[in-house]
Design an enzyme around this catalytic site. Structure first.
Site: not given
Ligand SMILES: CC/C=C\C=C\CC(=O)SCCNC(=O)CCNC(=O)[C@H](O)C(C)(C)COP(=O)(O)OP(=O)(O)OC[C@H]1O[C@@H](n2cnc3c(N)ncnc32)[C@H](O)[C@@H]1OP(=O)(O)O
Length: 276
Positions: A69, A126, A129, A149, A157
């Site tokens: 997400i 997500g 999911d 999550e 969820d």
């Molecule tokens: C009501 C609730 C409903 C649903 C809930 C769902 C829950 C979930 O989905 S929980 C999972 C949430 N996601 C994460 O925790 C993952 C976070 N991201 C990472 O761990 C890493 O980005 C990666 C996927 C392993 C990739 O790593 P890498 O290739 O080194 O890229 P980064 O430099 O980290 O990211 C580049 C760029 O993307 C942005 N970004 C990455 N993930 C997200 C995200 N989940 N949401 C928003 N943005 C994300 C990151 O911030 C970077 O942005 P910049 O602007 O370039 O800094």
């Protein structure tokens, strides 16, 4: 073909029944934004309704399949909920919002055509999911997964807790969801989360194309019937499932596809089926 902000649809190979639906926000690692949740069911409904489509391949553009997400979307959900003065009404609004997000994931199951997930790099939260709602899952050796999550203080969820146990077994699903731990593509293969693993994205593209074209060459009636009956039977008893398929086939078994399949077999040629 409709244009989307977060998705791209490509027919590949050209003039085949195989359509690729790509999560297409690589700058954010295909994190699932509000736009995504609106667009995804529309894209799947259009693929479902398009008679040229036999099989859908779901993949991610850029370095990863899906980072889960969009964490900024999560922030806006909690802000809008907190802004309500009545806790009950805020909760009811949030429930509707969660159902809206769930519905986008479930649109994969509503699509009559099989959806094959081709996963590389991260498949987190997500992302899990989504792939657990797909019909077939393949990944690359560099893929990694996390039912993340719990680490964000969320009870998952959007379907993983409901679909994952039927795929990997209750015990593995519980352990993965309670720990949120990262696991590799090869562990995903051992667990049965993916059915095939490939050395590289290029190898996976070739392997997925072969499998997708193979399915696309079969009777569309039998293929959509197989998806519908397997999905329905997942949630029914054995007796109810057998009853369901008997009723299904009493309507769908006798078809031009059956005649064509038997003719092709006796004439030692490949069958040619009309679109659905
Ligand atoms: C009501 C609730 C409903 C649903 C809930 C769902 C829950 C979930 O989905 S929980 C999972 C949430 N996601 C994460 O925790 C993952 C976070 N991201 C990472 O761990 C890493 O980005 C990666 C996927 C392993 C990739 O790593 P890498 O290739 O080194 O890229 P980064 O430099 O980290 O990211 C580049 C760029 O993307 C942005 N970004 C990455 N993930 C997200 C995200 N989940 N949401 C928003 N943005 C994300 C990151 O911030 C970077 O942005 P910049 O602007 O370039 O800094």
């Amino acid at each position: 073909m409709e244009k989307f902000k977060t998705l791209e649809i490509v027919q590949k190979p050209p003039n085949s029944g195989v359509f690729h639906l790509n999560l297409n926000r690589p700058s954010h690692r295909n994190a699932l934004s509000r736009d995504f949740f609106s667009e995804f069911p529309k894209a799947l409904a259009s693929l479902d309704q398009n008679p040229d489509v036999n099989v859908v391949v779901l993949s991610g553009a850029g370095a990863h399949f899906c980072a889960g997400i969009d964490l900024t979307t999560l922030g806006s959900i909690s802000d809008s909920t907190l802004s309500g003065s009545d806790r009950g009404r805020s909760g009811e609004k949030l429930r509707r919002d969660i159902k809206f997000l769930q519905d986008a994931v479930t649109s994969i199951e509503r699509c009559r055509k099989p959806v094959i997930a081709a996963i590389h790099g991260a498949c987190i939260g997500g992302g899990v999911d989504i792939v657990t709602a797909c019909d077939v899952r393949f990944c690359t050796e560099d893929a990694f997964f996390s039912v993340k999550e719990v680490d964000l203080a969320i009870t998952a969820d959007l379907g993983s807790l409901q679909r994952l146990p039927a795929i990997v077994g209750y015990g593995h699903a519980m352990e993965l969801a309670l720990t949120g731990r990262r696991f590799s593509g090869s562990e995903a293969k051992d667990l049965g989360l993916v059915s095939r693993i490939f050395g590289s994205k290029e190898e996976m593209d070739r392997g997925v194309t072969l499998v997708a074209e193979g399915i696309a060459s079969k009777s569309p009636l039998a293929v959509t019937g197989t998806k519908a009956v397997l999905l329905r039977s997942r949630d029914l008893s054995l007796d109810q499932g057998l009853d369901y398929v008997a009723t299904w086939n009493s309507a769908m078994l006798v078809s031009d596809d059956l005649t064509e399949a038997i003719s092709a077999y006796t004439q030692k040629r490949n069958p040619v089926f009309s679109k659905l």
